[in-house]
Design an enzyme around this catalytic site. Structure first.
Site, PDB file in Angstrom:
ATOM      1  N   GLY A 151     -60.130 -29.942  15.142  1.00 49.41           N
ATOM      2  CA  GLY A 151     -59.121 -29.451  14.220  1.00 49.41           C
ATOM      3  C   GLY A 151     -58.002 -30.463  14.054  1.00 49.41           C
ATOM      4  O   GLY A 151     -57.865 -31.421  14.825  1.00 49.41           O
ATOM      5  N   CYS A 152     -57.163 -30.236  13.051  1.00 46.57           N
ATOM      6  CA  CYS A 152     -56.097 -31.191  12.746  1.00 46.57           C
ATOM      7  C   CYS A 152     -55.021 -31.218  13.829  1.00 46.57           C
ATOM      8  O   CYS A 152     -54.679 -32.290  14.357  1.00 46.57           O
ATOM      9  CB  CYS A 152     -55.495 -30.886  11.373  1.00 46.57           C
ATOM     10  SG  CYS A 152     -55.012 -29.160  11.123  1.00 46.57           S
ATOM     11  N   TYR A 153     -54.494 -30.049  14.189  1.00 49.82           N
ATOM     12  CA  TYR A 153     -53.488 -30.017  15.249  1.00 49.82           C
ATOM     13  C   TYR A 153     -54.053 -30.526  16.579  1.00 49.82           C
ATOM     14  O   TYR A 153     -53.395 -31.327  17.268  1.00 49.82           O
ATOM     15  CB  TYR A 153     -52.939 -28.601  15.432  1.00 49.82           C
ATOM     16  CG  TYR A 153     -51.987 -28.119  14.369  1.00 49.82           C
ATOM     17  CD1 TYR A 153     -50.824 -28.820  14.059  1.00 49.82           C
ATOM     18  CD2 TYR A 153     -52.223 -26.922  13.679  1.00 49.82           C
ATOM     19  CE1 TYR A 153     -49.938 -28.356  13.093  1.00 49.82           C
ATOM     20  CE2 TYR A 153     -51.353 -26.453  12.711  1.00 49.82           C
ATOM     21  CZ  TYR A 153     -50.203 -27.163  12.424  1.00 49.82           C
ATOM     22  OH  TYR A 153     -49.331 -26.700  11.468  1.00 49.82           O
ATOM     23  N   THR A 185     -56.319 -32.694  17.115  1.00 47.65           N
ATOM     24  CA  THR A 185     -56.472 -34.144  17.070  1.00 47.65           C
ATOM     25  C   THR A 185     -55.154 -34.830  17.409  1.00 47.65           C
ATOM     26  O   THR A 185     -55.084 -35.697  18.294  1.00 47.65           O
ATOM     27  CB  THR A 185     -56.966 -34.599  15.692  1.00 47.65           C
ATOM     28  OG1 THR A 185     -58.286 -34.084  15.469  1.00 47.65           O
ATOM     29  CG2 THR A 185     -56.980 -36.112  15.581  1.00 47.65           C
TER      30      THR A 185
END
Length: 336
Positions: A144-146, A148
């Site tokens: 996921g973005c967060y 990462t």
């Protein structure tokens, strides 16, 4: 390398098209988007005229290429991946369906996921820390973005901080919420506003904890609060943790990320900005040591749609294919 994209009309899907268009060994051959099947991609995204002249098709496993990117909302890929694997496809899933154990996923996402035999085949695709496993994988659970931004920022420091003291203050642009319209991302709600959301219950919380625990078996417990910022792209994580052992953190991070081309360690005490990674696959990290409070403060910035989604997915594909992980991804950030 022929490629199919399932969920091509979301922001991650259209970013995959943009990035793969410049990849020297990859060719997009089919786009699937059941909600808009029958349209041309350029009807949905006119900016792709003469770049991605593809029809949007109903999902058909038999019509997919050797490589399949899944860029759908959570709860969909778990139903598609088993058939894709049985058909011999190499799959990179950008949703959260294969990142967590079934019980954890169902608790945090409120949905059921795939059978455990398929979950066990998934390799978590954070290349800076799990490259060897990615090389052998058929199925990648793209982070996921967060997680990462948070995991890259925290990982090297974990042996020298209290794993129960971690606080993550995260801020993201609205593209992280996807393209579907909602009150939370309505212009009148977002403009000139800053808002926390999903406090103490964001679904990326267990993913961050799980990733850090895989590396150091410390059973970390984090406090994670995301915020929505009135900008399109970008994530800034400001992370705080109590220091348990006095080390040179700058040298520690330099050693940890030496040879990791997409992590840029900034000079100690600097302040990386989301605009400085905009449109790129870089994660910029800066460290601050607060001697008064005995805390390490870590700043980590990424473009949520690139390093936090499509760019990292292509980085994983490169590793799986035996290519240099930077292939097709060595463009500079867009500035201003």
């Amino acid at each position: 390398m022929n490629i199919s994209i399932i969920g091509a009309t979301g922001y991650s899907g259209v970013e995959l098209i943009r990035l793969l268009h410049h990849h020297p060994y990859a060719k997009v051959t089919s786009l699937f988007a059941s909600s808009q099947a029958g349209k041309e991609m350029t009807e949905v995204y006119p900016h792709l005229m003469n770049i991605a002249q593809y029809p949007l098709e109903e999902i058909d496993i038999n019509a997919t290429a050797e490589w399949v990117f899944i860029a759908t909302p959570s709860g969909i890929s778990s139903k598609l991946v088993p058939s894709l694997l049985e058909a011999g496809r190499k799959v990179i899933d950008l949703s959260g369906d294969f990142r967590l154990p079934a019980e954890t996923y169902e608790t945090w996402y409120g949905k059921t996921t795939a059978d455990s035999s398929y979950l066990q085949q998934a390799v978590y695709g954070l290349p800076e820390w799990f490259k060897e496993q990615i090389q052998q994988a058929q199925l990648i659970a793209n982070p996921g973005c967060y997680p990462t931004a948070a995991a890259l920022g925290l990982a090297p420091a974990m042996p020298y901080i209290d794993p129960k003291s971690i606080i993550i203050d995260a801020k993201s642009g609205v593209s992280g919420a996807g393209r579907a319209a909602s009150l939370a991302t309505h212009y009148g709600e977002v403009n000139e506003n800053l808002a926390a959301y999903k406090v103490a219950k964001h679904q990326h919380t267990p993913e961050i904890e799980q990733t850090l625990n895989r590396l150091y078996q410390q059973d970390p417990i984090i406090s994670f609060t995301p915020h929505l910022v009135p900008m399109t792209r970008g994530i800034l994580c400001t992370m705080y943790a109590t220091i348990t052992e006095d080390v040179n953190f700058q040298e520690l991070y330099q050693s940890a990320y030496e040879g990791k081309p997409f992590v840029r360690l900034r000079p100690q005490g600097s302040h990386p900005k989301t605009k400085e990674v905009y449109g790129s696959n870089y994660c910029d990290i800066a460290l601050h040591v607060d001697k008064r409070t005995n805390r390490l403060i870590i700043l980590s910035v990424i473009d949520n749609v690139v390093k936090g989604a499509a760019g990292q997915a292509i980085q994983n594909m490169n590793i799986m294919a035996g290519l240099e992980e930077t292939t097709g991804l060595t463009f500079s950030p867009v500035y201003p």
